[in-house]
Design a protein around this motif. Structure first.
Motif, PDB file in Angstrom:
ATOM      1  N   PHE A  84       0.939  -1.209   0.329  1.00  0.00           N
ATOM      2  CA  PHE A  84       0.294   0.102   0.215  1.00  0.00           C
ATOM      3  C   PHE A  84       0.813   1.668   0.447  1.00  0.00           C
ATOM      4  O   PHE A  84       1.642   0.944   0.613  1.00  0.00           O
ATOM      5  CB  PHE A  84      -0.982  -0.306   0.810  1.00  0.00           C
ATOM      6  CG  PHE A  84      -0.279  -0.081   2.551  1.00  0.00           C
ATOM      7  CD1 PHE A  84       0.021   1.531   2.839  1.00  0.00           C
ATOM      8  CD2 PHE A  84       0.238  -0.448   3.089  1.00  0.00           C
ATOM      9  CE1 PHE A  84       0.248   2.105   4.054  1.00  0.00           C
ATOM     10  CE2 PHE A  84       0.583  -0.697   4.210  1.00  0.00           C
ATOM     11  CZ  PHE A  84       0.735   0.691   5.147  1.00  0.00           C
ATOM     12  N   SER A  85       0.607   2.820  -0.323  1.00  0.00           N
ATOM     13  CA  SER A  85       0.764   3.824  -0.152  1.00  0.00           C
ATOM     14  C   SER A  85      -0.093   4.951  -0.111  1.00  0.00           C
ATOM     15  O   SER A  85      -0.876   4.845  -1.490  1.00  0.00           O
ATOM     16  CB  SER A  85       1.665   3.691  -1.484  1.00  0.00           C
ATOM     17  OG  SER A  85       2.670   4.760  -2.081  1.00  0.00           O
ATOM     18  N   GLU A  93       0.493  19.983   3.366  1.00  0.00           N
ATOM     19  CA  GLU A  93       0.624  19.738   4.637  1.00  0.00           C
ATOM     20  C   GLU A  93       0.195  18.562   5.479  1.00  0.00           C
ATOM     21  O   GLU A  93      -0.367  18.922   6.421  1.00  0.00           O
ATOM     22  CB  GLU A  93      -1.063  20.595   4.719  1.00  0.00           C
ATOM     23  CG  GLU A  93      -1.151  22.346   3.933  1.00  0.00           C
ATOM     24  CD  GLU A  93      -2.362  22.972   4.748  1.00  0.00           C
ATOM     25  OE1 GLU A  93      -2.959  22.121   5.307  1.00  0.00           O
ATOM     26  OE2 GLU A  93      -2.127  23.771   3.928  1.00  0.00           O
ATOM     27  N   GLY A  94       0.789  17.878   5.142  1.00  0.00           N
ATOM     28  CA  GLY A  94       0.760  16.003   5.478  1.00  0.00           C
ATOM     29  C   GLY A  94      -0.630  15.740   5.745  1.00  0.00           C
ATOM     30  O   GLY A  94      -1.220  14.788   6.163  1.00  0.00           O
ATOM     31  N   ARG A  95      -1.420  16.315   4.878  1.00  0.00           N
ATOM     32  CA  ARG A  95      -3.111  15.229   4.845  1.00  0.00           C
ATOM     33  C   ARG A  95      -3.573  14.925   3.847  1.00  0.00           C
ATOM     34  O   ARG A  95      -2.210  14.192   2.697  1.00  0.00           O
ATOM     35  CB  ARG A  95      -4.199  16.790   4.318  1.00  0.00           C
ATOM     36  CG  ARG A  95      -4.151  18.076   5.558  1.00  0.00           C
ATOM     37  CD  ARG A  95      -5.130  18.834   5.731  1.00  0.00           C
ATOM     38  NE  ARG A  95      -4.530  19.673   4.287  1.00  0.00           N
ATOM     39  CZ  ARG A  95      -5.415  21.036   3.452  1.00  0.00           C
ATOM     40  NH1 ARG A  95      -6.389  20.938   4.489  1.00  0.00           N
ATOM     41  NH2 ARG A  95      -4.594  21.287   2.680  1.00  0.00           N
ATOM     42  N   LEU A  96      -3.718  12.995   3.368  1.00  0.00           N
ATOM     43  CA  LEU A  96      -3.964  12.289   3.122  1.00  0.00           C
ATOM     44  C   LEU A  96      -5.195  12.548   1.585  1.00  0.00           C
ATOM     45  O   LEU A  96      -5.499  13.425   1.147  1.00  0.00           O
ATOM     46  CB  LEU A  96      -5.055  11.447   3.324  1.00  0.00           C
ATOM     47  CG  LEU A  96      -4.929   9.991   2.802  1.00  0.00           C
ATOM     48  CD1 LEU A  96      -3.523   9.329   2.222  1.00  0.00           C
ATOM     49  CD2 LEU A  96      -5.933   8.800   3.290  1.00  0.00           C
ATOM     50  N   LYS A  97      -4.217  12.591   0.657  1.00  0.00           N
ATOM     51  CA  LYS A  97      -4.793  12.771  -0.773  1.00  0.00           C
ATOM     52  C   LYS A  97      -5.357  11.613  -1.463  1.00  0.00           C
ATOM     53  O   LYS A  97      -6.040  11.613  -2.145  1.00  0.00           O
ATOM     54  CB  LYS A  97      -3.957  13.997  -1.593  1.00  0.00           C
ATOM     55  CG  LYS A  97      -3.569  15.243  -0.769  1.00  0.00           C
ATOM     56  CD  LYS A  97      -2.267  15.583  -2.588  1.00  0.00           C
ATOM     57  CE  LYS A  97      -2.968  15.382  -3.575  1.00  0.00           C
ATOM     58  NZ  LYS A  97      -1.589  16.102  -4.356  1.00  0.00           N
ATOM     59  N   ASN A  98      -4.493  10.522  -2.218  1.00  0.00           N
ATOM     60  CA  ASN A  98      -4.612   9.254  -2.547  1.00  0.00           C
ATOM     61  C   ASN A  98      -4.002   8.030  -1.597  1.00  0.00           C
ATOM     62  O   ASN A  98      -2.815   8.390  -1.221  1.00  0.00           O
ATOM     63  CB  ASN A  98      -4.371   9.250  -3.977  1.00  0.00           C
ATOM     64  CG  ASN A  98      -4.361  10.692  -4.937  1.00  0.00           C
ATOM     65  OD1 ASN A  98      -5.563  10.756  -4.859  1.00  0.00           O
ATOM     66  ND2 ASN A  98      -3.175  11.813  -5.159  1.00  0.00           N
ATOM     67  N   VAL A  99      -5.261   7.111  -2.359  1.00  0.00           N
ATOM     68  CA  VAL A  99      -4.414   6.305  -1.643  1.00  0.00           C
ATOM     69  C   VAL A  99      -3.964   4.530  -2.775  1.00  0.00           C
ATOM     70  O   VAL A  99      -5.345   4.797  -3.657  1.00  0.00           O
ATOM     71  CB  VAL A  99      -5.704   5.358  -0.576  1.00  0.00           C
ATOM     72  CG1 VAL A  99      -4.788   4.054   0.198  1.00  0.00           C
ATOM     73  CG2 VAL A  99      -5.539   6.956   0.554  1.00  0.00           C
ATOM     74  N   PHE A 100      -3.341   3.680  -2.492  1.00  0.00           N
ATOM     75  CA  PHE A 100      -3.219   2.520  -3.381  1.00  0.00           C
ATOM     76  C   PHE A 100      -3.298   1.559  -2.459  1.00  0.00           C
ATOM     77  O   PHE A 100      -2.356   1.368  -1.821  1.00  0.00           O
ATOM     78  CB  PHE A 100      -2.376   2.827  -4.307  1.00  0.00           C
ATOM     79  CG  PHE A 100      -1.753   1.688  -4.942  1.00  0.00           C
ATOM     80  CD1 PHE A 100      -3.080   0.849  -6.110  1.00  0.00           C
ATOM     81  CD2 PHE A 100      -0.509   0.486  -5.139  1.00  0.00           C
ATOM     82  CE1 PHE A 100      -2.564  -0.294  -7.150  1.00  0.00           C
ATOM     83  CE2 PHE A 100      -0.311   0.113  -5.818  1.00  0.00           C
ATOM     84  CZ  PHE A 100      -1.626  -0.778  -6.839  1.00  0.00           C
ATOM     85  N   TRP A 101      -3.510   0.365  -2.745  1.00  0.00           N
ATOM     86  CA  TRP A 101      -3.117  -0.750  -2.648  1.00  0.00           C
ATOM     87  C   TRP A 101      -3.508  -2.381  -3.507  1.00  0.00           C
ATOM     88  O   TRP A 101      -4.483  -2.018  -3.729  1.00  0.00           O
ATOM     89  CB  TRP A 101      -3.807  -1.277  -0.691  1.00  0.00           C
ATOM     90  CG  TRP A 101      -5.361  -1.427  -0.855  1.00  0.00           C
ATOM     91  CD1 TRP A 101      -5.955  -2.704  -1.036  1.00  0.00           C
ATOM     92  CD2 TRP A 101      -6.145  -0.185  -1.099  1.00  0.00           C
ATOM     93  NE1 TRP A 101      -7.253  -2.400  -0.843  1.00  0.00           N
ATOM     94  CE2 TRP A 101      -7.598  -1.366  -1.353  1.00  0.00           C
ATOM     95  CE3 TRP A 101      -6.193   0.580  -1.361  1.00  0.00           C
ATOM     96  CZ2 TRP A 101      -9.217  -0.257  -1.206  1.00  0.00           C
ATOM     97  CZ3 TRP A 101      -7.848   1.221  -2.025  1.00  0.00           C
ATOM     98  CH2 TRP A 101      -9.079   0.544  -1.629  1.00  0.00           C
ATOM     99  N   GLY A 133      -6.827   2.622  -6.023  1.00  0.00           N
ATOM    100  CA  GLY A 133      -6.949   3.573  -4.980  1.00  0.00           C
ATOM    101  C   GLY A 133      -8.169   3.650  -5.176  1.00  0.00           C
ATOM    102  O   GLY A 133      -9.183   4.107  -5.731  1.00  0.00           O
ATOM    103  N   LEU A 134      -8.226   4.741  -4.233  1.00  0.00           N
ATOM    104  CA  LEU A 134      -8.836   6.601  -4.211  1.00  0.00           C
ATOM    105  C   LEU A 134      -8.624   7.542  -4.621  1.00  0.00           C
ATOM    106  O   LEU A 134      -6.831   7.841  -3.867  1.00  0.00           O
ATOM    107  CB  LEU A 134      -9.348   5.683  -2.635  1.00  0.00           C
ATOM    108  CG  LEU A 134      -9.928   4.411  -2.012  1.00  0.00           C
ATOM    109  CD1 LEU A 134     -10.151   4.460  -0.691  1.00  0.00           C
ATOM    110  CD2 LEU A 134     -11.610   4.443  -2.502  1.00  0.00           C
ATOM    111  N   LEU A 135      -9.199   7.988  -4.832  1.00  0.00           N
ATOM    112  CA  LEU A 135      -8.043   9.183  -6.065  1.00  0.00           C
ATOM    113  C   LEU A 135      -9.364  10.357  -4.745  1.00  0.00           C
ATOM    114  O   LEU A 135     -10.803  10.361  -5.049  1.00  0.00           O
ATOM    115  CB  LEU A 135      -8.135   9.420  -6.876  1.00  0.00           C
ATOM    116  CG  LEU A 135      -7.574   8.300  -7.880  1.00  0.00           C
ATOM    117  CD1 LEU A 135      -7.616   8.160  -9.325  1.00  0.00           C
ATOM    118  CD2 LEU A 135      -6.804   8.076  -7.128  1.00  0.00           C
TER     119      LEU A 135
END
Length: 619
Positions: free
Chosen positions: A220-221, A227-235, A284-286
């Motif tokens: 996962f990545s 600002e360190g906030r979550l933008k996108n996720v992949f797994w 991913g979630l974008l």
């Protein structure tokens, strides 16, 4: 009715000639006026302030013992009070909007919850300007229509300043606007962030870390903003990664289904397995659908798959996806979804008096053209016939014809796919597991449940191919060769070609030094009319190799009926292994297990097969 009619020295016009009103009377604020709630007091004061031309804000409030607000004070200008600045100097004075005014309104509630104005100070020692009210922060707002327009334009890659200008024109000028360009920019920055509920980011990270501890093959990545906030996720779990090694030659990528239906920005990579079924190869979630986001996603996915790019990738016509594909997969063939293109035809030509004829002509060219020359000749004839030479959409499609027209793509392997409906089918698999109110954290958890259900179904199909066998329909040894090798689904596809041989006839043959050229005619029915089509097969008997002008084998990995007719004419009882693709074999997983299980005990091998996604742990 009371009206304000002061002359504004700044604008030189009479201002505030419109009546000011509250639900019970139309007047300026006065001590003793009563309201049903604190919010009603504030909204009344805002309306008055907007007409006069100054902003308002809540300054103080008090609560009783039950923690209920019983007193509130609103300042009638952002300039109320004094502001000092340590950075301001004589040479570099800093701007300030506070000038020491005491203008304000206060109100309190009684035991029955009725609010009354207890104090009003309306004096202003500065100029007010109703024409400037729209610029004050407390009055600025974006309506739903504008928000949607900004989002669509942003996805399309239109610069924000151009989107803002178009909104201004639509509104009838800047003076009609209820917001400024900065509000538009802030809104777009906000919607580009991944839609996370409270605690979702931490919960997703904890969940993925847990999955990785159970299976080291879990990948996962996270993509964070400045600002360190979550933008996108992949797994991708280990099963996806192992499946990619066998079925990652052709991948479809589509982001529309869950986004449209559930407002869930889900982006799956999907392939087709040995049963012809969709198989997930990572997702991913974008937060956004622009080139930068897709480049990040594609690069992370490529890293997850050990930097082995697919031979081909199928997407829709999205410009951002195309840009990202060219950056990350420069050597992969990129195909546009044929279904998405043809779906647009009624919309593009709904105005045309010959709409039905145009749609029929395009479909015939797309599906019946045997060669590039045949398609191009027919295309130009169609443009002449319907006077469409200046149609920009058709011009663009023709320029990119090698991305979507079958006759330009059939010489490459696409596992029989020409659309992204594999991705849409995989998205549809989540029906029953997610709904319009599903949070991102819940979606990630439901994803695992849905996927495990799919894995179980794949296991059952594998078992069926091993334990059952579709009977042969002929006595040819060639059919038995494919019966023993292919999965049930793929063997049935071969049988369709074998039985389709009855509609084929070898018209002629031409012996050469190394090969023989056959011309095969096939009869087929279109709209209850029998038509005939010719195909050319080149056959080398010594090497037992062949190729057909229909290119079914190159495209789908299944020998065509025209080639089968030639093979049977030459009394071949079997074909070389190169024509029995590994990816369609029923024993592909056992072949994989054999390579992994060398030196393992029988119990370990059984566990390895039953829990392929836990392969690293078992070993």
């Amino acid at each position: 009715m009371f009206c304000v009619g002061a002359l504004n020295s700044e604008d030189g016009v009479l201002v505030n000639v419109a009546p000011l009103f509250v639900e019970k009377s139309e007047t300026e604020p006065k001590v003793g006026m009563k309201f049903k709630s604190e919010n009603e007091v504030f909204e009344f004061y805002k309306k008055y302030a907007h007409h006069v031309g100054f902003p308002v804000r809540k300054r103080t409030s008090q609560k009783n013992n039950e923690r209920v607000v019983t007193y509130v004070a609103f300042t009638c200008c952002s300039r109320e009070g004094r502001k000092s600045s340590n950075t301001s100097t004589t040479l570099k004075p800093q701007p300030t909007s506070q000038t020491g005014r005491k203008a304000r309104l206060s109100a309190c509630s009684d035991t029955a919850g009725v609010w009354s104005i207890t104090g009003v100070h309306l004096e202003h020692n500065h100029q007010t300007s109703p024409s400037k009210s729209r610029v004050f922060r407390c009055y600025r707002q974006l309506d739903v229509h504008v928000k949607r327009q900004l989002e669509v334009n942003d996805i399309a890659g239109i610069p924000l300043h151009k989107s803002y200008i178009s909104v201004v024109v639509e509104a009838g000028g800047y003076e009609k606007m209820t917001f400024i360009e900065k509000d538009c920019r802030n809104y777009i920055d906000k919607v580009r962030k991944l839609r996370l509920g409270e605690g979702d980011a931490a919960a997703i990270q904890a969940y993925f870390s847990k999955m990785q501890s159970f299976s080291p093959g879990f990948f996962f990545s996270f993509d964070l903003d400045d600002e360190g906030r979550l933008k996108n996720v992949f797994w991708a779990d280990n099963r996806c990664r192992q499946a990619y090694k066998e079925f990652g030659d052709v991948v479809t990528f589509d982001t529309t289904y869950l986004t449209n239906k559930y407002d869930m920005p889900f982006a799956p990579f999907v392939g087709v397995n040995h049963h012809g079924h969709s198989t997930l190869l990572g997702c991913g979630l974008l937060s956004n659908e622009d080139t930068e986001t897709f480049v990040w996603l594609f690069r992370i996915w490529l890293e997850c798959m050990e930097f082995e790019a697919p031979q081909g990738i199928i997407t829709d016509q999205d410009r951002a996806i195309q840009n990202a594909t060219e950056v990350v997969f420069p050597k992969s063939k990129h195909r546009w979804c044929l279904w998405h293109i043809l779906k647009k035809l009624p919309e593009k030509f709904g105005y045309h008096c010959q709409k039905a004829s145009i749609l029929s002509s395009v479909h015939k060219l797309v599906y019946e053209s045997q060669s590039a020359d045949e398609f191009e000749h027919g295309w130009f004839s169609m443009l002449d016939m319907y006077e469409l030479k200046n149609n920009d959409w058709l011009i663009g499609l023709f320029r990119e014809r090698s991305r979507w027209v079958p006759c330009f793509l059939k010489t490459s392997f696409w596992a029989g796919m020409s659309t992204t409906q594999r991705s849409e089918g995989m998205n549809a698999f989540f029906d029953g597991y997610v709904h319009s109110k599903t949070s991102l954290k819940q979606f990630v958890e439901q994803y695992e449940r849905a996927l495990r259900s799919k894995i179980e179904k794949e296991f059952q199909v594998d078992f069926k191919s091993f334990s059952q066998m579709v009977p042969c329909v002929t006595r040819f040894d060639l059919e038995r060769q494919f019966q023993s090798a292919f999965t049930i689904v793929k063997f049935k596809e071969f049988q369709q070609e074998l039985t389709g041989k009855m509609y084929c006839d070898i018209e002629s043959s031409d012996e050469g030094s190394f090969s023989t050229r056959y011309v095969v005619t096939e009869d087929f029915t279109v709209h209850e009319r029998v038509k005939e089509k010719k195909f050319e097969i080149i056959f080398e008997r010594d090497k037992c190799t062949f190729s057909c002008s229909c290119h079914l084998f190159e495209f789908r990995g299944i020998i065509c009926r025209h080639a089968i007719a030639v093979l049977i004419r030459n009394k071949l009882s079997a074909v070389p292994e190169q024509y029995i693709l590994r990816r369609w074999r029923k024993d592909i997983m056992m072949m994989k297990l054999k390579s992994f299980s060398s030196g393992l005990k029988l119990k370990q091998v059984i566990l390895l097969y039953q829990s392929w996604d836990q392969v690293v742990l078992v070993i």
